[in-house]
Enzyme design. Structure first.
Site, PDB file in Angstrom:
ATOM      1  N   LYS B  81     -12.741  16.435  -9.057  1.00  0.00           N
ATOM      2  CA  LYS B  81     -11.516  16.306  -8.259  1.00  0.00           C
ATOM      3  C   LYS B  81     -10.722  15.097  -8.749  1.00  0.00           C
ATOM      4  O   LYS B  81     -11.305  14.032  -9.047  1.00  0.00           O
ATOM      5  CB  LYS B  81     -11.901  16.135  -6.790  1.00  0.00           C
ATOM      6  CG  LYS B  81     -10.721  16.194  -5.817  1.00  0.00           C
ATOM      7  CD  LYS B  81     -11.225  16.060  -4.371  1.00  0.00           C
ATOM      8  CE  LYS B  81     -10.101  16.242  -3.367  1.00  0.00           C
ATOM      9  NZ  LYS B  81     -10.577  16.003  -1.989  1.00  0.00           N
ATOM     10  N   SER B 156      -8.772  19.632   0.950  1.00  0.00           N
ATOM     11  CA  SER B 156      -7.961  19.179  -0.160  1.00  0.00           C
ATOM     12  C   SER B 156      -8.620  19.425  -1.521  1.00  0.00           C
ATOM     13  O   SER B 156      -7.966  19.267  -2.548  1.00  0.00           O
ATOM     14  CB  SER B 156      -7.646  17.700  -0.014  1.00  0.00           C
ATOM     15  OG  SER B 156      -8.828  16.955   0.035  1.00  0.00           O
ATOM     16  N   SER B 180     -12.620  18.435   3.560  1.00  0.00           N
ATOM     17  CA  SER B 180     -12.022  18.752   2.261  1.00  0.00           C
ATOM     18  C   SER B 180     -12.920  19.292   1.164  1.00  0.00           C
ATOM     19  O   SER B 180     -12.405  19.683   0.128  1.00  0.00           O
ATOM     20  CB  SER B 180     -11.284  17.519   1.724  1.00  0.00           C
ATOM     21  OG  SER B 180     -10.093  17.343   2.470  1.00  0.00           O
TER      22      SER B 180
END
Lengths: 98, 488
Positions: B81, B156, B180
């Site tokens: 990420k 996210s 997330s």
């Protein structure tokens, strides 16, 4: 609790953000809806309850400390390299004094 | 598509260890897959294919010379990420305000992955600074759900989840502050684990809410997620909030029998607001667990109704502090508008941050400001204690909790425009962050239209091992077959 335009402007000052007049209007109404939602917390039974600030079980404040000895660290020239403006190992910033 | 892309991490690792496969072959397989499908999925922000190939070849040379030990993840390429810093490799956090930023250091989790022989395949897309539940808040582009490109992958960590679901990477690292990792895992039909707060170092994770953030693995199976967790977990002197508790052997215990495990179903989680297909899918999975000898009972988490309000006060408050550092001085973007210091700050931040980020900074600043601190931040922090007590009480009666991850199935891009509506959809995920307990999302079936049904398992602090055991047992029992990917 109702939020005013003036309050939104004051908060944006504290947050170092700038909004156009239209954006402030949108914010005021979004904020209001969100704050209205937060109102329900008033009914939460928190008398005598101690707040939780850490999710960690290990709450010993000494646990994360170490001896104050100098250890290898990031070279200062490397550290400033990512700045929009830098020179001679310093960050170059807008004039602050005078 | 090279069949290697559909292999588990364990299988690939075995292939590399036995020299059936070269690391370069594995890297090429996934790079080719990215080349093939990512223009549709948009999971990746940065992929330096040449660098990956050269690192893979170098690793092959060291392996053939006997100069490299085989670690748990040797030769395994992973998606990271883009809020986890990777030295010299562009890191954006999905934001304009970090334009051009190349971190001067690796996050601890990255160092550990490298030490274990893993390859950094690329940086994966996210909602800006991890604020959002759809990855639509990325300043770069939205990521699409590999299960249905018209739908969101969740957020996210939408990029990491989508990359794994689309077989562009056999595993990934995401971060979870309010759901997330778990929610995009559920939306994409993969496994995602948020560890106990403090289990994995946050050094090098760009901070959103420091008392809530955790890095965790995403993969196509519980066993693969366990392998990644094994490598990154453990105390880090660079993270004062990381736990000294020894790390369990997650892989060794994963096949332990689940007979006799006591499972709790929170009554407050099943009811109005939960999509009936999710309700049915989860209950069906529960029945199979009972067949395996688990004991299921209803439990109560009476303060559930206050969790979202508490979260959306505490997280933005912490964010407003953490994002104060983006001032255009030391890294990233600086506005061309510079009529004095204050103007530079305001212009930089107003031009560099997206709408949702500004909204949360504003909420956070408000609830911490003089006159409002007690009514909001202090109150929310007390509610946090009430929630903690709910979960501790529940775990006196049961070993694990099972429920939904999200109240709905993945929806179409652009469908949810109202911020408050988005916040309310985090109802099942935020409590684990507020309380610090571990949680895992996994797929327990598919709808007729091929959308994944996500199930969540929560456990007491530091019981990741038990959660992984149950997830593994459920996978083996359910044998869910995913429909063919639209992008195959």
């Amino acid at each position: 609790m109702s939020v005013t335009r003036e309050e939104v402007e004051k908060i944006s000052d504290l947050a170092h953000l700038r909004f156009s007049a239209e954006e402030v209007e949108v914010f005021v109404s979004q904020f209001q809806r969100i704050l209205d939602y937060f109102e329900q917390l008033k009914t939460a039974p928190t008398d005598g309850v101690v707040p939780t600030y850490h999710a960690s079980e290990e709450s010993d404040p000494e646990a994360g400390l170490r001896e104050d000895e100098v250890r290898p660290s990031l070279d200062v020239r490397v550290a400033v390299e990512g700045a929009p403006l830098h020179a001679k190992g310093y960050f170059r910033v807008p004039k602050v004094i005078g | 598509m090279n069949e290697i892309c559909a292999w588990s991490i364990g299988r690939i690792h075995q292939g590399i260890q036995s020299r059936e496969l070269s690391v370069r072959e594995v890297a090429d397989a996934f790079l080719d897959r990215i080349e093939e499908v990512d223009r549709g999925v948009h999971a990746f922000v940065t992929v330096d294919a040449e660098e990956v190939r050269s690192a893979a070849s170098a690793l092959d040379r060291r392996l053939s010379l006997g100069a490299q030990e085989i670690g748990l993840l040797t030769g395994i390429p992973l998606a990271i990420k883009d809020n986890i810093v990777t030295q010299s490799m562009r890191t954006t956090c999905g934001s304009r305000i970090l334009e051009g930023y190349r971190p001067p250091y690796d996050a601890t989790v990255i160092s550990r992955l490298r030490q274990a022989g893993a390859l950094i395949l690329g940086k994966a897309n996210l909602d800006e600074f991890s604020m959002g539940s759809t990855t639509e808040n990325s300043a770069l582009f939205p990521t699409r759900n590999p299960r249905d490109p018209e739908r969101v992958p969740g957020g996210s960590s939408g990029g990491p989840a989508a990359s794994v679901a689309a077989l562009e990477a056999p595993g990934a690292l995401g971060s979870d502050t309010g759901g997330s990792i778990r929610q995009p895992a559920a939306f994409c039909g993969v496994v995602g684990l948020k560890p106990t707060y403090g289990r994995v170092s946050r050094y090098g994770l760009v901070a959103f809410a420091s008392s809530l953030d955790q890095i965790g693995p995403l993969a196509n199976s519980a066993r693969d997620a366990a392998r990644i967790l094994q490598v990154v977990a453990g105390h880090d002197p660079s993270d004062a909030t990381s736990s000294n508790r020894p790390v369990d052997d997650y892989l060794a215990g994963i096949e332990d029998n689940v007979r006799g495990l006591r499972i709790g179903l929170p009554a407050e989680w099943f009811g109005a607001g939960l999509d009936p297909r999710l309700d049915a899918g989860i209950r069906s999975a529960i029945t199979r667990l009972e067949k395996l000898g688990c004991q299921v009972q209803e439990v109560h988490l009476p303060h559930t109704e206050f969790a979202i309000a508490a979260y959306y006060i505490i997280a933005p408050a912490e964010a407003s502090s953490n994002l104060a550092r983006y001032d255009g001085m030391r890294y990233g973007y600086r506005s061309a508008h510079q009529e004095g210091l204050e103007d530079t700050y305001r212009s930089t931040r107003s031009e560099g941050f997206g709408e949702e980020v500004k909204r949360r900074i504003m909420i956070g600043t408000y609830v911490l400001s003089s006159g409002y601190y007690d009514a909001y931040y202090l109150k929310a922090s007390k509610v946090r204690t009430l929630l903690k007590q709910d979960y501790l009480k529940a775990f006196e009666r049961v070993d694990l909790l099972i429920g939904p991850t999200a109240p709905s199935l993945p929806f179409k891009l652009g469908a949810r425009a109202d911020p408050l509506e988005m916040y309310l959809s985090d109802v099942y995920t935020v409590p684990a962050n507020l309380v610090g307990i571990p949680g895992l999302a996994m797929c327990c079936g598919y709808t007729e239209e091929g959308l994944p049904l996500g199930l969540q398992i929560l456990g007491p602090h530091f019981q990741e091992g038990r959660i992984l055991q149950l997830a593994h047992a459920l996978e083996q029992e359910l044998q869910v077959v995913a429909p063919p990917l639209p992008t195959s």
